[in-house]
Design a protein around this motif. Sequence first.
Motif, PDB file in Angstrom:
ATOM      1  N   LYS A  98       0.806  -1.212   0.000  1.00  0.00           N
ATOM      2  CA  LYS A  98       0.000   0.000   0.000  1.00  0.00           C
ATOM      3  C   LYS A  98       0.845   1.271   0.000  1.00  0.00           C
ATOM      4  N   ASP A  99       2.077   1.180   0.542  1.00  0.00           N
ATOM      5  CA  ASP A  99       2.886   2.409   0.606  1.00  0.00           C
ATOM      6  C   ASP A  99       4.163   2.340  -0.219  1.00  0.00           C
ATOM      7  N   VAL A 100       4.399   1.238  -0.943  1.00  0.00           N
ATOM      8  CA  VAL A 100       5.652   1.124  -1.688  1.00  0.00           C
ATOM      9  C   VAL A 100       5.724   2.152  -2.816  1.00  0.00           C
ATOM     10  N   ALA A 101       4.584   2.438  -3.467  1.00  0.00           N
ATOM     11  CA  ALA A 101       4.598   3.436  -4.537  1.00  0.00           C
ATOM     12  C   ALA A 101       4.915   4.816  -3.972  1.00  0.00           C
ATOM     13  N   ALA A 102       4.320   5.143  -2.824  1.00  0.00           N
ATOM     14  CA  ALA A 102       4.583   6.438  -2.194  1.00  0.00           C
ATOM     15  C   ALA A 102       6.040   6.531  -1.741  1.00  0.00           C
ATOM     16  N   LEU A 103       6.578   5.440  -1.181  1.00  0.00           N
ATOM     17  CA  LEU A 103       7.986   5.446  -0.756  1.00  0.00           C
ATOM     18  C   LEU A 103       8.929   5.574  -1.947  1.00  0.00           C
ATOM     19  N   HIS A 104       8.554   4.941  -3.054  1.00  0.00           N
ATOM     20  CA  HIS A 104       9.388   5.049  -4.250  1.00  0.00           C
ATOM     21  C   HIS A 104       9.400   6.490  -4.773  1.00  0.00           C
ATOM     22  N   CYS A 105       8.186   7.116  -4.774  1.00  0.00           N
ATOM     23  CA  CYS A 105       8.112   8.523  -5.196  1.00  0.00           C
ATOM     24  C   CYS A 105       8.903   9.412  -4.226  1.00  0.00           C
ATOM     25  N   ALA A 106       8.811   9.144  -2.924  1.00  0.00           N
ATOM     26  CA  ALA A 106       9.547   9.926  -1.928  1.00  0.00           C
ATOM     27  C   ALA A 106      11.049   9.774  -2.127  1.00  0.00           C
ATOM     28  N   ALA A 107      11.493   8.537  -2.422  1.00  0.00           N
ATOM     29  CA  ALA A 107      12.925   8.304  -2.644  1.00  0.00           C
ATOM     30  C   ALA A 107      13.426   9.084  -3.852  1.00  0.00           C
ATOM     31  N   GLU A 108      12.621   9.121  -4.905  1.00  0.00           N
ATOM     32  CA  GLU A 108      13.015   9.883  -6.096  1.00  0.00           C
ATOM     33  C   GLU A 108      12.961  11.384  -5.815  1.00  0.00           C
ATOM     34  N   SER A 146      -2.935   2.918  -4.957  1.00  0.00           N
ATOM     35  CA  SER A 146      -2.214   3.926  -4.169  1.00  0.00           C
ATOM     36  C   SER A 146      -1.672   5.051  -5.044  1.00  0.00           C
ATOM     37  N   CYS A 147      -1.504   4.779  -6.334  1.00  0.00           N
ATOM     38  CA  CYS A 147      -0.986   5.810  -7.245  1.00  0.00           C
ATOM     39  C   CYS A 147      -2.005   6.904  -7.535  1.00  0.00           C
ATOM     40  N   GLU A 148      -3.281   6.678  -7.199  1.00  0.00           N
ATOM     41  CA  GLU A 148      -4.307   7.679  -7.453  1.00  0.00           C
ATOM     42  C   GLU A 148      -4.018   8.985  -6.729  1.00  0.00           C
ATOM     43  N   ASP A 149      -3.339   8.904  -5.577  1.00  0.00           N
ATOM     44  CA  ASP A 149      -3.006  10.102  -4.800  1.00  0.00           C
ATOM     45  C   ASP A 149      -1.579  10.578  -5.053  1.00  0.00           C
ATOM     46  N   LEU A 150      -0.907   9.982  -6.019  1.00  0.00           N
ATOM     47  CA  LEU A 150       0.499  10.329  -6.268  1.00  0.00           C
ATOM     48  C   LEU A 150       0.717  10.899  -7.664  1.00  0.00           C
ATOM     49  N   LEU A 151      -0.369  11.275  -8.311  1.00  0.00           N
ATOM     50  CA  LEU A 151      -0.243  11.831  -9.665  1.00  0.00           C
ATOM     51  C   LEU A 151       0.186  13.290  -9.599  1.00  0.00           C
ATOM     52  N   PRO A 152       0.943  13.779 -10.589  1.00  0.00           N
ATOM     53  CA  PRO A 152       1.400  13.052 -11.788  1.00  0.00           C
ATOM     54  C   PRO A 152       2.740  12.345 -11.604  1.00  0.00           C
ATOM     55  N   MET A 153       3.320  12.421 -10.403  1.00  0.00           N
ATOM     56  CA  MET A 153       4.663  11.877 -10.185  1.00  0.00           C
ATOM     57  C   MET A 153       4.715  10.373 -10.449  1.00  0.00           C
ATOM     58  N   ALA A 154       3.653   9.643 -10.028  1.00  0.00           N
ATOM     59  CA  ALA A 154       3.641   8.197 -10.244  1.00  0.00           C
ATOM     60  C   ALA A 154       3.634   7.851 -11.720  1.00  0.00           C
ATOM     61  N   GLU A 155       3.003   8.687 -12.526  1.00  0.00           N
ATOM     62  CA  GLU A 155       3.016   8.466 -13.972  1.00  0.00           C
ATOM     63  C   GLU A 155       4.373   8.817 -14.564  1.00  0.00           C
ATOM     64  N   ASP A 156       4.970   9.919 -14.101  1.00  0.00           N
ATOM     65  CA  ASP A 156       6.283  10.328 -14.615  1.00  0.00           C
ATOM     66  C   ASP A 156       7.341   9.267 -14.315  1.00  0.00           C
ATOM     67  N   LEU A 157       7.215   8.601 -13.186  1.00  0.00           N
ATOM     68  CA  LEU A 157       8.188   7.566 -12.811  1.00  0.00           C
ATOM     69  C   LEU A 157       7.825   6.199 -13.405  1.00  0.00           C
ATOM     70  N   LYS A 158       6.762   6.151 -14.252  1.00  0.00           N
ATOM     71  CA  LYS A 158       6.341   4.941 -14.951  1.00  0.00           C
ATOM     72  C   LYS A 158       5.774   3.863 -14.022  1.00  0.00           C
ATOM     73  N   ILE A 159       5.436   4.234 -12.798  1.00  0.00           N
ATOM     74  CA  ILE A 159       4.859   3.237 -11.889  1.00  0.00           C
ATOM     75  C   ILE A 159       3.469   2.827 -12.380  1.00  0.00           C
ATOM     76  N   VAL A 160       2.691   3.790 -12.806  1.00  0.00           N
ATOM     77  CA  VAL A 160       1.331   3.516 -13.280  1.00  0.00           C
ATOM     78  C   VAL A 160       1.371   2.605 -14.497  1.00  0.00           C
ATOM     79  N   GLN A 161       2.181   2.940 -15.472  1.00  0.00           N
ATOM     80  CA  GLN A 161       2.249   2.141 -16.693  1.00  0.00           C
ATOM     81  C   GLN A 161       2.718   0.715 -16.409  1.00  0.00           C
ATOM     82  N   ARG A 162       3.655   0.573 -15.522  1.00  0.00           N
ATOM     83  CA  ARG A 162       4.137  -0.761 -15.169  1.00  0.00           C
ATOM     84  C   ARG A 162       3.029  -1.576 -14.496  1.00  0.00           C
TER      85      ARG A 162
END
Length: 570
Positions: A98-108, A146-162
């Motif tokens: 549930k939080d790995v996408a947010a942690l990945h965005c935070a790390a970037e 979880s990526c619904e609240d991380l846009l557009p960063m989650a899309e820029d990092l290709k998490i959504v597409q993956r």
Amino acid sequence: MASHVKSNGGNSIAMERTSQWLLSKKFPTDVDVKVGKANFSLHKFMLVAKSNYMRKMVMESKEADLTRIDLSDFPGGPEIFEKAANFCYNIDFEITVKDVAALHCAAEYLEMTDQYCDNNLAGRTEDFLVQVAFASLSGTILVLKSCEDLLPMAEDLKIVQRCLDVASAKVCKEVIFLSRSPSNWWTVELSVLNVVFFGKIIAAMQQRGAKACFLAMAIVTYAERSLPGLVRDHSGIWTKSSDINSSHGLDQQRKLLESIVMLLPPEKVSFPINFLCCLLRAAVFLKASTNCKKELEKRVSSILEHVTVDDLLILSFSYDGERLFDLESVRRIISAFVEKEKSVAVFSGDFQEVCSAPTERVVKMVDAYLGEIAIDSELSISKFNAIATLMPKAARKVDDDLYRAIDIYLKAHPNLDEVEREKACSVMDPLKLSHEARLHASQNKRFPAQIVLHALYNDQLKLRSGMDNRDVRDPMATRSQVLADVSLIRENETLRSELMMMKKNISDMQNPKSQGTTSSKGGAKKTTFFSSMTKTLGKLNPFRQGSKDASNIDDLVDITKPRRRRFSIS
């Protein structure tokens, strides 16, 4: 599914000891980091060791001693920043799907990459995504959610597409090689997504060649779960009208419905008829766009021969089952079906009136539908007739079902006058009633007299000819004869009244007092009376041709015989 951050290498061990020493000695902090409404008092040295972003903030600061950093736009908010800070301090914490996408965005965001420091947070979250989250459909969907609240960063990092690629691949594999039960379990997993991500999953499945039936299965489940109370679920239970708006406002529901309709694949036979009718009723209730309603009406009309009365009733009544919706959608659906059948007939070279097998099935359904809605007290004659007259006359071999619907309407609207009742009956052809229906109509007090006379004449005509099962003459000629005989029967009734008056006058004349009065006035008056009576009888001759014997006048319309109700249609 979880992973714990572990220390590796000499540098990591040294940093871990340093952090433990700082915490144990309660070494004073030298920087405050604000994330949203939360403030974190930290040590610059620990942050700079893992975060290149923090290093640049400290190095490029115009202040001699930077003591405050504002990270208001930090992805994931205070909770995720706290985990990132714990990583900087080498404190154990748990990574979940549930939080790995947010942690990945935070790390970037903090530039906590392996290029800056070995075994950094970005590398740890990437490993978790690949090895844990993407290993199952459920984990992938939770990451995508979880990526619904991380846009557009989650899309820029290709998490959504993956996530989309992995999820669509796993779903397509699942529908071929079922691994769990029930067989539609994966549709429930997809239904947690918002409509944008769900639509992208559907598009990805289409690109992978998924069959329309599987796409339809996913969309049906999604609509049932996203629009509770508006779309009936598999249990067949409707939510009460008071609960319809409990989860979303009407505007949100309308936008969601319109988005779902846009996802419908072009194959019109893929969806259950009941589901399409539910969507159309929701569109009417929510006052959806014209294009949305037209698309649903088009889909229902294309398969109207498979629609049941219950399906059309879904479109007709409000959610409380008490009020009648605007019937324009039903009228447009039936009209579109008739036009389609006409086009097919013309294309095939058949220029006769449409009476195909699908049309005959639809007309029976329409007549039964009219019988169901006829009980509504607010249904006007014009709306009732507008639907009844949509179907071609040739499609009705027998008008018994239509007669029943009209009878129910007249029973439910007892205050109609004679003209209004005749208007309601005008859509029916009395000559197409069965023998039982004609007998019922001849004794039905709710029907206008003219309709009853039509039925009586047609019944008598067939009995005389001995051909009960087919017409004995041209229908147009028969109708003309019926109208003529209706006029004749009315003249017979007038003649009956005149004869009764004459009998009474003769009886008075035979009275002794009347005879005395007449004798005193001489024979001229007596001669004048009988001359007048003869003249009246000559004018009121009820027979246009044939014998002039009036001895059987009473047999034409026997009003003394009691009504017999041996047959009943309603």
